[in-house]
Write a protein that holds these residues in place. Sequence first.
Motif, PDB file in Angstrom:
ATOM      1  N   MET A   1       9.197  -2.088  -5.620  1.00 36.46           N
ATOM      2  CA  MET A   1       9.301  -2.589  -4.246  1.00 36.46           C
ATOM      3  C   MET A   1       9.936  -1.510  -3.387  1.00 36.46           C
ATOM      4  O   MET A   1      11.106  -1.609  -3.020  1.00 36.46           O
ATOM      5  CB  MET A   1      10.217  -3.818  -4.217  1.00 36.46           C
TER       6      MET A   1
ATOM      7  N   SER B   1       4.918  -0.109  -8.988  1.00 39.06           N
ATOM      8  CA  SER B   1       4.220  -1.372  -9.181  1.00 39.06           C
ATOM      9  C   SER B   1       2.740  -1.045  -9.117  1.00 39.06           C
ATOM     10  O   SER B   1       2.230  -0.630  -8.073  1.00 39.06           O
ATOM     11  CB  SER B   1       4.581  -2.362  -8.074  1.00 39.06           C
ATOM     12  N   ALA B   2       2.043  -1.221 -10.248  1.00 39.38           N
ATOM     13  CA  ALA B   2       0.619  -0.887 -10.287  1.00 39.38           C
ATOM     14  C   ALA B   2      -0.125  -1.646  -9.189  1.00 39.38           C
ATOM     15  O   ALA B   2      -0.959  -1.087  -8.482  1.00 39.38           O
ATOM     16  CB  ALA B   2       0.046  -1.229 -11.660  1.00 39.38           C
ATOM     17  N   GLU B   3       0.234  -2.922  -9.026  1.00 37.33           N
ATOM     18  CA  GLU B   3      -0.473  -3.760  -8.058  1.00 37.33           C
ATOM     19  C   GLU B   3      -0.256  -3.258  -6.625  1.00 37.33           C
ATOM     20  O   GLU B   3      -1.189  -3.119  -5.848  1.00 37.33           O
ATOM     21  CB  GLU B   3       0.021  -5.200  -8.199  1.00 37.33           C
ATOM     22  N   ARG B   4       0.989  -2.978  -6.285  1.00 32.89           N
ATOM     23  CA  ARG B   4       1.273  -2.527  -4.916  1.00 32.89           C
ATOM     24  C   ARG B   4       0.686  -1.144  -4.678  1.00 32.89           C
ATOM     25  O   ARG B   4       0.101  -0.884  -3.641  1.00 32.89           O
ATOM     26  CB  ARG B   4       2.787  -2.485  -4.675  1.00 32.89           C
TER      27      ARG B   4
ATOM     28  N   SER C   1      -1.820   0.164  -5.922  1.00 35.32           N
ATOM     29  CA  SER C   1      -3.288   0.192  -5.903  1.00 35.32           C
ATOM     30  C   SER C   1      -3.876  -0.123  -4.531  1.00 35.32           C
ATOM     31  O   SER C   1      -5.080   0.060  -4.320  1.00 35.32           O
ATOM     32  CB  SER C   1      -3.842  -0.799  -6.922  1.00 35.32           C
ATOM     33  N   THR C   2      -3.033  -0.600  -3.603  1.00 36.49           N
ATOM     34  CA  THR C   2      -3.534  -0.989  -2.279  1.00 36.49           C
ATOM     35  C   THR C   2      -4.368   0.124  -1.652  1.00 36.49           C
ATOM     36  O   THR C   2      -3.885   1.244  -1.488  1.00 36.49           O
ATOM     37  CB  THR C   2      -2.352  -1.343  -1.346  1.00 36.49           C
ATOM     38  N   GLY C   3      -5.604  -0.184  -1.339  1.00 39.10           N
ATOM     39  CA  GLY C   3      -6.476   0.784  -0.667  1.00 39.10           C
ATOM     40  C   GLY C   3      -7.278   1.653  -1.610  1.00 39.10           C
ATOM     41  O   GLY C   3      -8.159   2.392  -1.176  1.00 39.10           O
TER      42      GLY C   3
END
Lengths: 375, 375
Positions: free
Chosen positions: B54, B87-90, B92-94
């Motif tokens: 975060m 954070s892989a998820e965050r 990865s945005t875009g």
Amino acid sequence: MKFLHTADWHVGRKLHGYDLSTEQADALRKLEKIAIDEKVDAIVIAGDIYDRGMPSEDSVRMVNGALKKLNLEDGFPLLAISGNHDSAERLSTGSEWFEATSFYLHTKLERAAEPIEMSGVQFFLMPYFEISAAKNFLGDETLKTANQCVRRIVSLMKEQFKAGFKHVLVGHFFAVGSLKSDSETPSEVGGLEAVGIDELECFDYVALGHLHQHRASKSEKIKYSGSLLKYSVSEASDQKGVYVVDTDSETIAYKPLEPLNEVRVVKGLFENLIKPENYRQIPDDDYVAVELEDRVPIIDVMNRLKKCYPRIIELKRANGRVNHENNGVRNLEKLSEMDLFKTFYKDTIGEYPDEEQCKMMELALQAVRNGGENQ
Amino acid sequence: MKFLHTADWHVGRKLHGYDLSTEQADALRKLEKIAIDEKVDAIVIAGDIYDRGMPSEDSVRMVNGALKKLNLEDGFPLLAISGNHDSAERLSTGSEWFEATSFYLHTKLERAAEPIEMSGVQFFLMPYFEISAAKNFLGDETLKTANQCVRRIVSLMKEQFKAGFKHVLVGHFFAVGSLKSDSETPSEVGGLEAVGIDELECFDYVALGHLHQHRASKSEKIKYSGSLLKYSVSEASDQKGVYVVDTDSETIAYKPLEPLNEVRVVKGLFENLIKPENYRQIPDDDYVAVELEDRVPIIDVMNRLKKCYPRIIELKRANGRVNHENNGVRNLEKLSEMDLFKTFYKDTIGEYPDEEQCKMMELALQAVRNGGENQ
């Protein structure tokens, strides 16, 4: 051209502690279906995509997935701005790359007056902003209200207006004259933030976000799409949906998004609310605010209601409660243990305990005083 | 082809409470300059771009700015993976949009065996992963160690190997045989996570992230670039930098990134460390770990040292301290107030108070006992 206008997704929002991700994912699929069925040329998202500046990984996954689907898979151009619930900085991640596929995501005021031209329409994307940011951008320390700032920014936009084009503003603010519900943060509605509708008359359509009721603005062409779902009990009777705007035929149609699970208020006497013929009409997964018409105390009321309505989000007494005897804290402190028991019994059951019950209680109290041994 | 290999930016990292954003921004500019001067064909970033899942808005701004500059403005293809701090998820945005400009950002194991082909090289991007994710992806519940997982994933990669191509693995894990420093999270080094170097022999180059010393791996072609900056005192004597790898000439060159402000250890007797001719050699903005050779107590030692070295990040006694009399808590508790004073005085000044000082203290103690009035 024809575009879909949505706003206030608030992905990550909870409803009185209930996670709404299933409902949000469902609503986003329905929104996508409307866009496909209506063959829109673009989708406008007028802010508050997330419910908070620091969204959870699950929220990030949902938003990234939805935007990818709409833009990369379905091929809809997207015109989006950040709202007051979004972190402009976080939301902006990737935005420079997005434009290659006609995904315009503006999170800074600096680009508000750069029109995006599409099929005869000039779109102006004005993200939510703080007065201080507007002062900075406009280089004018004397600005005091959102209204003054918007007037100045709109005048910059007007300089870019091309003849023969329609002009659409996408914004996230409180337009004066609007109705409001409870799920906008109260401190952010009204006051400094209010923007007069007069300032927006130069546009053919104003696609707004911020207020959650799609009827919040009475203007014919300045519209709140409303939120994706009902996010408070005060929205229980709202219809949620999206606008489909056709700038050629100059028609605006409201397309409902039927929620997976409803938010509803049930009102009545306890004895009626717990009758199967009544509660069985309401799906177990619906979110229910209960307004009890009873004024008397009801034992274990929440648990008993939850057996009929598993997802209770609020419990209110529609007509208040009966006045209790000895309900002042100061009086209670002066009561003996036995009198406290009698008062509690009366409050809970509705009448005083009988002689035998009082005897049993007296014995129990004695046993406690003797360290748990009855003598 | 020629590529730059960097990793472990840890944007947002603090050094003993000091914000390092100025130093990080400076190092990223220097990294960019190396890429331009060396005319590399691509930049590899082997994970831990952020220091935490975060990241703050400032960190997001820095990373977004750096990636935009390198990819969109300078036109470098980027090959990046998520590390254990991201954070892989965050992160990865875009990412789906990035590939249009040859910015390949892999955060999921699912795509590890899809090679990215560029100028005769097949790059395989294997983000940091948990064993559970690998079990899931490989559909094998019997996998127990990172080593087993990597072996299986590498075998999938090898199926994609094309003749005539060089093969580069980008990964973020602990390769066995490595040296380690203190700024990797200890629980994440070694044990389950250790991957044997033998598993990686099939690659022409392995661009690793995770360990912060660029000399951590002794292999000629399995390399940690090292972190962007010195992130712990144990790295004070490290050289930070990036590798420039030429797959045609098969040369690997280490290019230093000189830090804006150094992290250094100064060691010596207090009286020497506070001599201007000594401390003036060290820039005020450098981060200094002090190792005092004195064993005796020194009054107000931290404040006096900070006047000479404003950014002290650690203070240690190189040779321990002298044994104090009565330094056990149990003994101290039995002492009279007067004896406590004498002991404290000796600990601090190095000798016992004289007779007159003891008298003054006795008077002061009497006054306190009398409620502040001397009698």
